[in-house]
Scaffold this motif. Structure first.
Motif, short mmCIF file in Angstrom:
data_model
loop_
_atom_site.label_atom_id
_atom_site.label_comp_id
_atom_site.label_asym_id
_atom_site.label_seq_id
_atom_site.Cartn_x
_atom_site.Cartn_y
_atom_site.Cartn_z
N CYS A 259 -2.25 -13.04 5.71
CA CYS A 259 -1.55 -11.89 5.80
C CYS A 259 0.00 -11.94 6.13
O CYS A 259 0.77 -11.84 7.06
CB CYS A 259 -2.00 -11.23 7.26
SG CYS A 259 -3.41 -10.71 7.50
N ASN B 31 -5.91 -8.07 -4.39
CA ASN B 31 -4.42 -6.89 -4.31
C ASN B 31 -4.88 -5.27 -3.51
O ASN B 31 -3.74 -5.15 -3.31
CB ASN B 31 -4.62 -5.95 -5.94
CG ASN B 31 -4.23 -7.03 -6.69
OD1 ASN B 31 -3.46 -7.83 -7.25
ND2 ASN B 31 -5.14 -7.21 -7.96
N LYS C 210 3.57 -6.40 6.66
CA LYS C 210 4.84 -5.59 6.23
C LYS C 210 4.91 -4.85 8.18
O LYS C 210 5.83 -4.07 8.32
CB LYS C 210 5.91 -4.79 5.11
CG LYS C 210 5.42 -5.29 4.12
CD LYS C 210 6.79 -6.24 4.25
CE LYS C 210 7.13 -6.61 3.04
NZ LYS C 210 6.56 -7.87 2.19
N ASN D 168 2.48 -11.70 4.54
CA ASN D 168 3.43 -10.84 3.66
C ASN D 168 3.21 -9.43 4.12
O ASN D 168 3.59 -8.39 3.55
CB ASN D 168 2.96 -10.78 1.88
CG ASN D 168 3.67 -12.15 1.51
OD1 ASN D 168 5.10 -12.63 1.83
ND2 ASN D 168 3.25 -12.41 0.62
N HIS E 212 -1.22 -9.71 -0.93
CA HIS E 212 -0.67 -8.41 -0.95
C HIS E 212 -0.84 -7.39 0.14
O HIS E 212 -0.33 -6.42 -0.10
CB HIS E 212 -1.14 -7.58 -2.14
CG HIS E 212 -0.80 -8.28 -3.93
ND1 HIS E 212 -1.04 -9.95 -4.56
CD2 HIS E 212 0.06 -8.08 -4.19
CE1 HIS E 212 -1.36 -10.01 -5.19
NE2 HIS E 212 -0.07 -9.65 -5.33
N LEU E 213 -1.44 -7.83 0.98
CA LEU E 213 -1.87 -7.26 1.98
C LEU E 213 -0.18 -7.01 3.09
O LEU E 213 0.23 -7.78 3.31
CB LEU E 213 -2.50 -7.30 3.29
CG LEU E 213 -3.47 -6.77 4.39
CD1 LEU E 213 -4.71 -5.59 3.45
CD2 LEU E 213 -3.99 -7.20 5.25
N SER E 214 -0.04 -5.59 2.71
CA SER E 214 1.08 -4.99 3.50
C SER E 214 1.05 -4.04 4.81
O SER E 214 2.09 -4.12 5.45
CB SER E 214 2.13 -4.71 2.32
OG SER E 214 1.46 -3.18 2.25
N LYS F 2 -6.42 -1.11 -3.62
CA LYS F 2 -4.91 -1.93 -2.91
C LYS F 2 -4.81 -0.60 -1.58
O LYS F 2 -4.67 -1.10 -0.81
CB LYS F 2 -4.22 -0.61 -3.70
CG LYS F 2 -3.64 -1.37 -4.92
CD LYS F 2 -2.91 -0.47 -5.31
CE LYS F 2 -2.16 -1.27 -7.23
NZ LYS F 2 -1.51 -0.14 -8.10
N TYR F 3 -6.03 -0.03 -1.70
CA TYR F 3 -6.15 0.88 -0.59
C TYR F 3 -7.71 1.27 -0.09
O TYR F 3 -8.77 1.24 -0.22
CB TYR F 3 -5.69 2.23 -0.55
CG TYR F 3 -6.09 3.35 0.81
CD1 TYR F 3 -4.77 3.56 1.61
CD2 TYR F 3 -6.70 3.77 1.27
CE1 TYR F 3 -5.05 4.35 2.06
CE2 TYR F 3 -7.13 4.56 2.77
CZ TYR F 3 -6.16 4.80 2.77
OH TYR F 3 -5.66 6.01 4.07
N SER G 239 -3.49 -3.76 -0.25
CA SER G 239 -2.40 -4.08 0.32
C SER G 239 -2.57 -2.45 1.83
O SER G 239 -1.13 -3.06 2.71
CB SER G 239 -1.42 -3.26 -0.70
OG SER G 239 -1.71 -1.80 -0.88
N TYR G 240 -3.33 -2.18 2.24
CA TYR G 240 -3.85 -0.98 3.27
C TYR G 240 -4.74 -1.77 3.64
O TYR G 240 -6.14 -1.18 3.15
CB TYR G 240 -2.80 0.11 2.48
CG TYR G 240 -3.45 1.48 3.89
CD1 TYR G 240 -2.50 1.30 4.52
CD2 TYR G 240 -4.56 1.60 4.36
CE1 TYR G 240 -2.22 2.67 5.47
CE2 TYR G 240 -5.37 2.81 5.15
CZ TYR G 240 -4.34 2.88 6.17
OH TYR G 240 -3.71 3.81 6.51
N SER H 202 -4.95 -12.89 0.83
CA SER H 202 -4.72 -11.48 1.29
C SER H 202 -2.83 -11.27 1.24
O SER H 202 -2.64 -11.12 1.75
CB SER H 202 -4.99 -11.92 3.17
OG SER H 202 -4.28 -13.40 3.45
#
Length: 823
Positions: free
Chosen positions: A425, A378, A429, A427, A404-406, A345-346, A380-381, A402
């Protein structure tokens, strides 16, 4: 009355007490009781005048040198005791007697070394409720390790100490086999961590181990005693020669464990100049299920192509930090397998310094020149900050998986290039592209910005002034954006269409720019709650803008405006603004008090100016009425003067009015009305070309043309100034030959001024002057006076050419029928 005063004093004492020693006692919800703060009171002993029911006592940063027996026996309810930063050197055996409820004891003192002479046997035997013990002091390399310090500590959960028994034996830890979960060894003091170094912890349910120190090597079985370990933090000091592969080999003992984190920050100090993460290293980690791995700041330059393989480690990892290394483009062949990290995730690749994101064509190339590059599904960062400080960050690839990449951080790179066809990307944020050089089309890719909530574009540079482009707005539609940071961009102006697509924006920062006004488009954003205008060039906020800012409070319930760093004007013209600052419902930083310049140029602040508001108002009103009286008197005197002049010169005024109404109109001048067709003005030292070339060629084109050359036609013995002005007035056109040293001739300068003046006194004159550039450099052309260029149209400025068409064109411009009379 006396009873009421006594009750009041008792209540006040219960809230806050100040002892003779200067300590403060108050109730703390966090500590669930009264606590006493005695920090920095220069105490040399434990105060005796403190309340007896306190649950917390802070004696840090005093002058205590010894803790005598029974020093705390009167504080039976004490649960928290802090003695750090004192010059302690003596601890008596019964120093902590009576503290059966103490839960936390912190004693980090540089004067205390961990030895049997400093910590006598049974020192902590009375602390039967102690959960956390901190004994960080000077390093003891020669004294005997005090293995009895844990005597009586049957509930100890956290132990933070300096050094460790050199033989690894500490039988007294058996008492803590059911409680101790955290061990922090600040400086381990053992050069080689072997199979027996931590043998005393074999039966201890330790979950968190954190150690530091100068270590030459870590043997393969060093971590085998830890059966319940979930968090391992290793930070080796400068001078350690431990190889990175040795550390990973020792981690193999943790196979089959489910761990929260393994932190290996700065473990490579002087032992290696560079590190390659090999397939062998990942093989040691293959059977460990760890969520977080931090290998930042370890001189890692590359990852072998096949290092990342499908394993328990790869499937479990959620947080991977490779930042502050020396990563280069050779990371990418291995990175293509990162998609196997299905739970990642990171991912932090920041400060890699040498990463290059422009991929070669040896991979699967798309039709549009990009590369399909699968990322962990998955993730996200993703942090790529400062990863290519000397390179062009060119994202010429399609990031698949990608969704889930926020969070995507590209900040502090050199140049960002995101093509509009980048498919990834959707999604996203948060996007950070700060401290970069960016172009106008950086946001053409709508896939990346559709769902953005936070956009950071501060401290960027560009070849053009991208925020004031009149053609199209810099930002495209971002319907979900709530925070935008444009600070530090040297903005003086923002195009009115720049921020038109932000309907949900709540937080906008324009700090550290050069704006001298609050853009009105911003004040039209209905949901805006925070506006940062600090360190700009604001001098005042207009009344209309004040009203719009107050409306934010009415519509949204609150509004925060930040104005520190602007130098405002405190004068009569800004009284309304100063009053608004101190009376508005808008929440202002610095309580609405800012620096300002007074009318006399001195520096003050808005609060001081507002405090003298009555005086300032009287001063300003007095100035207004004084000015009004002076203006009124001047108008009266002027009226009398006009009446007198009108009566005295009525016939002339009547005559002028009749002319203005069209009576007795003048005939438009013609070329035949003048004695000469052209007056040739030139530098006296450059007479050869006008006299021998121009004077001969023009008659060939138009026989009978009348030219006036000063060297041929000026009469002798007359005033040259009068002759020049007379000749100019008698000429239909004026041709000025400009050469390299033209303006150094005083008479030429006089002639130019006379020409301009004669042009300005009659606004009916147009296209009278022609300029000929003859062999003039760019520097000389730049010195041509603006007052001359202002009376010459562009088509009447010609470059001299030795060509028949040039003489024809020049002759036409002289003989054309444009009105050119001078009266």
């Amino acid at each position: 009355m006396h009873v009421e005063m006594l009750m009041f004093l008792l209540l006040m004492t219960d809230a806050t007490c100040i002892s003779v020693s200067g300590c403060h006692t108050s109730f703390s919800a966090a500590y669930q009781g009264h606590v006493t703060d005695c920090q920095r009171q220069h105490l040399t002993q434990v105060p005796s005048d403190l309340p007896k029911d306190i649950v917390g006592l802070d004696l840090q940063d005093n002058l205590l040198t010894r803790i005598s027996n029974n020093s705390f026996s009167t504080f039976s309810n004490l649960r928290f005791l802090y003695l750090s930063a004192n010059p302690l050197h003596t601890l008596q055996r019964d120093a902590f007697k009576g503290l059966g409820k103490l839960e936390v004891l912190e004693m980090s003192c540089d004067t205390l070394s961990l030895g049997t002479t400093t910590y006598p046997d049974g020192l902590f035997q009375y602390l039967v409720s102690l959960r956390q013990l901190v004994l960080l002091g000077s390093i003891n390399n020669e004294g005997q390790f005090p293995i009895d310090i844990v005597q009586g500590l049957k509930r100890l959960e956290e132990l933070r100490i300096n050094s460790w028994p050199k033989d690894g034996k500490w039988p007294q830890l058996e008492q803590l086999k059911d409680t101790l979960t955290l061990l922090n060894i600040n400086t381990i003091g053992i050069p080689v961590l072997g199979n027996t170094t931590f043998q005393a912890l074999r039966d201890i349910p330790l979950k968190i181990l954190n150690f530091n120190g100068v270590v030459r090597n870590i043997e393969a079985g060093a971590f085998c005693p830890f059966k319940n370990l979930t968090n391992l933090l290793i930070g080796l000091s400068h001078g350690s020669t431990t190889k990175f592969v040795s550390i990973t080999r020792a981690l193999q003992c943790l196979a089959g464990r489910h761990m929260e984190e393994i932190i290996l920050t700065r473990v490579v100090t002087t032992g290696e100049t560079s590190v390659t993460l090999t397939e062998e290293m990942f093989g040691y980690l293959a059977d460990i299920c760890v969520k977080k791995l931090d290998v930042s700041h370890n001189k890692i330059t590359r990852v072998d192509d096949n290092a990342i393989t499908n394993s328990t480690f790869v499937r479990c990892i959620e947080y991977l930090d490779l930042s502050r290394n020396l990563l280069n483009g050779k990371l990418l062949p291995a990175a293509k397998n990162m998609y196997m990290m299905e739970n990642l995730k990171y991912l932090d690749l920041s400060r890699g310094t040498n990463l290059i994101f422009s991929l070669s064509n040896k991979y699967n190339t798309t039709k549009r020149g990009g590369v399909y590059f699968p990322i962990p599904p998955n993730l996200s960062y993703l942090n790529l900050s400062r990863s290519a400080s000397a390179n062009h960050v060119r994202i010429s690839l399609t990031l698949t998986q990608s969704d889930h990449l926020s969070v995507l951080d590209f900040s502090r790179n050199y140049l960002l290039d995101i093509p509009s066809y980048l498919e990834c990307c959707k999604n996203l944020k948060l996007l950070d592209i700060s401290h970069m050089k960016i172009s106008q089309n950086v946001f053409n890719n709508t896939n990346m910005v559709t769902n953005l909530e936070t956009l950071l574009v501060h401290d960027v540079t560009s070849d053009e002034d991208m925020f004031v482009s009149p053609s199209e707005p810099f930002f495209h539609v971002m319907p979900k954006l709530t925070r935008l940071d444009l600070s530090g961009n040297n903005l003086q102006l923002i195009n009115k269409n720049t921020l038109r697509n932000f309907n949900k924006l709540e937080n906008l920062s324009l700090a550290r720019n050069r704006l001298d006004n609050v853009p009105e488009e911003i004040l039209m954003m209905a949901r805006l709650k925070h506006l940062d205008m600090t360190s700009n060039s604001l001098s005042v906020i207009s009344k209309q803008q004040q009203t719009m800012l107050d409306d934010f409070v009415v519509n949204n319930g609150s509004f925060h405006l930040y104005l520190t760093g602007n130098i405002f004007s405190c004068s009569c013209g800004t009284l309304h603004f100063i009053q608004w600052l101190l009376e508005t419902d808008v929440t202002l930083d610095h309580h609405g008090n800012y620096s300002c310049i007074l009318g006399d140029g001195t520096l003050s602040d808005t609060a001081t100016f507002y405090a003298s508001g009555t005086f300032q108002w009287r001063t300003c009103v007095g100035q207004f009425w004084l000015a009004a009286a002076i203006v009124g008197n001047l108008i009266a005197l002027l009226s009398l003067l006009v009446a007198f002049l009108f009566k005295k010169y009525f016939p002339k005024i009547e005559h002028r009015v009749l002319h203005m109404l069209g009576y007795n109109p003048r005939r438009r001048p013609q070329r035949e009305d003048f004695d000469y067709d052209a007056y040739i003005c030139y530098e006296s030292a450059e007479y050869h070309w006008p006299c021998h070339c121009l004077f001969k060629e023009l008659p060939k084109v138009s026989p009978g043309i009348r030219l006036y050359l000063p060297d041929l036609h000026d009469p002798v013995g007359c005033s040259r100034a009068e002759v020049t002005i007379d000749a100019l007035s008698r000429s239909w056109k004026i041709v000025i030959v400009l050469t390299e040293n033209f303006l150094r001739d005083e008479w030429i300068h006089f002639t130019v001024l006379s020409t301009v003046r004669l042009m300005s006194v009659n606004n009916a004159i147009t296209d009278r002057v022609l300029l000929l550039y003859r062999d003039m450099s760019l520097e000389a052309r730049a010195r041509v006076p603006h007052l001359l260029l202002n009376v010459v149209s562009e088509e009447h400025i010609l470059d001299v050419e030795e060509h028949p068409q040039f003489w024809t064109h020049l002759c036409q411009r002289i003989l054309n029928a444009d009105p050119a009379a001078l009266f």
